[in-house]
Scaffold this motif. Structure first.
Motif, PDB file in Angstrom:
ATOM      1  N   ARG A 114       0.842  -1.196   0.000  1.00  0.00           N
ATOM      2  CA  ARG A 114       0.000   0.000   0.000  1.00  0.00           C
ATOM      3  C   ARG A 114       0.884   1.255   0.000  1.00  0.00           C
ATOM      4  O   ARG A 114       0.608   2.218  -0.725  1.00  0.00           O
ATOM      5  N   ALA A 115       1.929   1.242   0.815  1.00  0.00           N
ATOM      6  CA  ALA A 115       2.847   2.380   0.824  1.00  0.00           C
ATOM      7  C   ALA A 115       3.561   2.487  -0.521  1.00  0.00           C
ATOM      8  O   ALA A 115       3.740   3.596  -1.046  1.00  0.00           O
ATOM      9  N   TRP A 116       3.981   1.353  -1.073  1.00  0.00           N
ATOM     10  CA  TRP A 116       4.613   1.354  -2.407  1.00  0.00           C
ATOM     11  C   TRP A 116       3.695   2.010  -3.425  1.00  0.00           C
ATOM     12  O   TRP A 116       4.128   2.868  -4.206  1.00  0.00           O
ATOM     13  N   TRP A 117       2.427   1.592  -3.439  1.00  0.00           N
ATOM     14  CA  TRP A 117       1.477   2.150  -4.403  1.00  0.00           C
ATOM     15  C   TRP A 117       1.262   3.645  -4.168  1.00  0.00           C
ATOM     16  O   TRP A 117       1.172   4.424  -5.116  1.00  0.00           O
ATOM     17  N   THR A 118       1.193   4.052  -2.906  1.00  0.00           N
ATOM     18  CA  THR A 118       0.981   5.467  -2.590  1.00  0.00           C
ATOM     19  C   THR A 118       2.111   6.325  -3.147  1.00  0.00           C
ATOM     20  O   THR A 118       1.871   7.351  -3.790  1.00  0.00           O
ATOM     21  N   TRP A 119       3.356   5.920  -2.911  1.00  0.00           N
ATOM     22  CA  TRP A 119       4.482   6.671  -3.472  1.00  0.00           C
ATOM     23  C   TRP A 119       4.437   6.649  -4.997  1.00  0.00           C
ATOM     24  O   TRP A 119       4.653   7.675  -5.650  1.00  0.00           O
ATOM     25  N   HIS A 120       4.110   5.483  -5.544  1.00  0.00           N
ATOM     26  CA  HIS A 120       4.067   5.341  -6.993  1.00  0.00           C
ATOM     27  C   HIS A 120       2.978   6.225  -7.604  1.00  0.00           C
ATOM     28  O   HIS A 120       3.200   6.896  -8.617  1.00  0.00           O
ATOM     29  N   VAL A 121       1.802   6.250  -6.970  1.00  0.00           N
ATOM     30  CA  VAL A 121       0.684   6.985  -7.541  1.00  0.00           C
ATOM     31  C   VAL A 121       0.902   8.495  -7.453  1.00  0.00           C
ATOM     32  O   VAL A 121       0.324   9.260  -8.221  1.00  0.00           O
ATOM     33  N   PHE A 122       1.759   8.919  -6.528  1.00  0.00           N
ATOM     34  CA  PHE A 122       2.095  10.339  -6.435  1.00  0.00           C
ATOM     35  C   PHE A 122       3.333  10.699  -7.261  1.00  0.00           C
ATOM     36  O   PHE A 122       3.866  11.799  -7.146  1.00  0.00           O
ATOM     37  N   GLY A 123       3.767   9.773  -8.101  1.00  0.00           N
ATOM     38  CA  GLY A 123       4.789  10.082  -9.083  1.00  0.00           C
ATOM     39  C   GLY A 123       6.217   9.794  -8.684  1.00  0.00           C
ATOM     40  O   GLY A 123       7.144  10.219  -9.378  1.00  0.00           O
ATOM     41  N   ALA A 172       4.655  16.422  -5.377  1.00  0.00           N
ATOM     42  CA  ALA A 172       3.801  15.261  -5.619  1.00  0.00           C
ATOM     43  C   ALA A 172       2.847  15.543  -6.771  1.00  0.00           C
ATOM     44  O   ALA A 172       2.309  16.641  -6.886  1.00  0.00           O
ATOM     45  N   CYS A 173       2.644  14.547  -7.607  1.00  0.00           N
ATOM     46  CA  CYS A 173       1.737  14.691  -8.747  1.00  0.00           C
ATOM     47  C   CYS A 173       0.890  13.420  -8.848  1.00  0.00           C
ATOM     48  O   CYS A 173       1.392  12.377  -9.253  1.00  0.00           O
ATOM     49  N   LEU A 174      -0.358  13.509  -8.442  1.00  0.00           N
ATOM     50  CA  LEU A 174      -1.231  12.343  -8.416  1.00  0.00           C
ATOM     51  C   LEU A 174      -1.562  11.868  -9.822  1.00  0.00           C
ATOM     52  O   LEU A 174      -2.013  12.641 -10.663  1.00  0.00           O
ATOM     53  N   ASP A 175      -1.356  10.583 -10.066  1.00  0.00           N
ATOM     54  CA  ASP A 175      -1.746   9.955 -11.333  1.00  0.00           C
ATOM     55  C   ASP A 175      -3.143   9.362 -11.140  1.00  0.00           C
ATOM     56  O   ASP A 175      -3.300   8.236 -10.667  1.00  0.00           O
ATOM     57  N   ALA A 176      -4.157  10.141 -11.500  1.00  0.00           N
ATOM     58  CA  ALA A 176      -5.540   9.727 -11.268  1.00  0.00           C
ATOM     59  C   ALA A 176      -5.908   8.459 -12.031  1.00  0.00           C
ATOM     60  O   ALA A 176      -6.871   7.772 -11.669  1.00  0.00           O
ATOM     61  N   ALA A 177      -5.162   8.129 -13.066  1.00  0.00           N
ATOM     62  CA  ALA A 177      -5.457   6.930 -13.844  1.00  0.00           C
ATOM     63  C   ALA A 177      -5.236   5.655 -13.026  1.00  0.00           C
ATOM     64  O   ALA A 177      -5.729   4.588 -13.399  1.00  0.00           O
ATOM     65  N   GLN A 178      -4.517   5.758 -11.914  1.00  0.00           N
ATOM     66  CA  GLN A 178      -4.252   4.595 -11.080  1.00  0.00           C
ATOM     67  C   GLN A 178      -5.220   4.461  -9.908  1.00  0.00           C
ATOM     68  O   GLN A 178      -5.067   3.583  -9.061  1.00  0.00           O
ATOM     69  N   VAL A 179      -6.223   5.344  -9.849  1.00  0.00           N
ATOM     70  CA  VAL A 179      -7.170   5.361  -8.734  1.00  0.00           C
ATOM     71  C   VAL A 179      -8.590   5.272  -9.279  1.00  0.00           C
ATOM     72  O   VAL A 179      -8.910   5.896 -10.303  1.00  0.00           O
ATOM     73  N   ARG A 180      -9.452   4.513  -8.601  1.00  0.00           N
ATOM     74  CA  ARG A 180     -10.850   4.437  -8.981  1.00  0.00           C
ATOM     75  C   ARG A 180     -11.741   4.862  -7.811  1.00  0.00           C
ATOM     76  O   ARG A 180     -11.480   4.499  -6.660  1.00  0.00           O
ATOM     77  N   SER A 181     -12.781   5.639  -8.142  1.00  0.00           N
ATOM     78  CA  SER A 181     -13.792   6.043  -7.174  1.00  0.00           C
ATOM     79  C   SER A 181     -14.944   5.044  -7.210  1.00  0.00           C
ATOM     80  O   SER A 181     -15.055   4.233  -8.131  1.00  0.00           O
ATOM     81  N   TRP A 182     -15.833   5.134  -6.229  1.00  0.00           N
ATOM     82  CA  TRP A 182     -16.975   4.221  -6.222  1.00  0.00           C
ATOM     83  C   TRP A 182     -17.865   4.442  -7.438  1.00  0.00           C
ATOM     84  O   TRP A 182     -18.435   3.482  -7.967  1.00  0.00           O
TER      85      TRP A 182
END
Length: 315
Positions: A114-123, A172-182
């Motif tokens: 989860r931490a890996w993904w968080t760092w990854h998703v923020f670029g 930090a730059c969020l990559d929204a393509a890696q996140v899904r909302s409900w």
């Protein structure tokens, strides 16, 4: 050593940075990476991960508080923070955009992804998970640090996130393509444009076992596939690539197609995402951040039970 973890001969600065590294690799490269203990536990686990970090940690490791380096306004567990909030936490951890980061947890392989993904998703371009975490490190003969922990440094990242400064060193730059909302997941129930894999134990996916958080419906997102995260691990480490590929295939997941991973709170879903990268680096994977802690309490969304993938429930 796991067949998926990078061997010790790979230096931190040679070639593309890996996503999963072995204890032997870390022993060679410990002086050239920033190390984060990202331990977290379910609320019913009876563990105090902060106390565990204070008792022993891999030398130089700082504590990455999965629960508190998150959106402070959300009622859901550890939802992604904003770019400014994450940047403030990164500054407090002393991490720059150029640093190589390795995350681990004290359970083996549980919350570190989860931490890996968080760092990854923020670029962050260079971040890896320690395969097997602290137990594997100790089993390989790695030293542990039991010296007193600076309490101010321990809590600084989460405190900085609560009131982020106007300017930060970390960008930090969020990559929204890696996140899904409900809402995106709900739209996908009809379109089936993306595969959805659920990392919870199969009994919870079927709706036959209780959720660890009260008040949630039982079952799964219609159309989702059951792929329990534990099926991808052996003795707390990632299984070899061939076995991971077989597990995805057995679950009916095609890694050449877009994939969304879900679980209870968006934590173990990231184990699936990490495993997918071992099988097929660069595969397109997103995380449903709210996962079942959100879906299971939303009114009006469809819920399926049993082994069927269709909307055989509509509560």
């Amino acid at each position: 050593m796991s067949g998926t973890a990078v061997a010790a001969a790979s230096a931190a600065g040679a070639g593309p940075f890996p996503t999963l590294v072995s204890p032997e690799w870390l022993m060679v490269n410990l002086g050239s990476v920033k190390l984060l203990d990202a331990s977290w536990a379910l609320p019913n686990a009876g563990r105090d991960v902060v106390a565990e970090h204070m008792a022993e940690r891999i030398p130089t490791a700082r504590f990455f508080d999965v629960e508190r380096i998150a959106d402070p306004e959300s009622q859901l567990p550890h939802m992604l923070p904003s770019e400014a909030q994450f940047a403030a936490a990164a500054d407090a951890l002393g991490i720059s955009g150029e640093d190589a980061v390795v995350v681990y947890d004290s359970a083996g392989l549980f919350s570190a992804p989860r931490a890996w993904w968080t760092w990854h998703v923020f670029g962050h371009p260079k971040v890896a998970v320690l395969d097997g975490g602290l137990p594997a490190w100790k089993a390989a003969g790695g030293e542990v640090d039991t010296s007193p922990v600076d309490q101010a440094a321990l809590h600084a990242p989460a405190e900085a996130l609560r009131n982020p400064p106007a300017a930060t060193r970390y960008k930090a730059c969020l990559d929204a393509a890696q996140v899904r909302s409900w809402q995106q997941v709900l739209d996908n129930v009809s379109s089936r444009a993306e595969q959805v894999a659920d990392a919870r134990p199969e009994a919870r996916w079927r709706g036959e076992a209780p959720e660890p958080r009260p008040g949630l419906k039982l079952g799964h997102i219609p159309g989702s596939r059951s792929l329990p995260f534990a099926s991808l691990l052996l003795d707390g480490r990632m299984k070899p690539r061939e076995e991971l590929a077989a597990a995805f295939e057995a679950a009916g997941v095609d890694l050449s197609q877009p994939l969304v991973c879900s679980c209870g709170t968006g934590t173990t879903a990231c184990i699936l995402a990490l495993a997918a990268q071992q099988v097929q680096p660069g595969t397109q994977v997103a995380i449903y951040d709210g996962s079942w802690s959100e879906w299971g309490q939303l009114p009006g969304v469809p819920v399926a039970t049993g082994s069927g993938g269709g909307g055989d429930g509509d509560s």
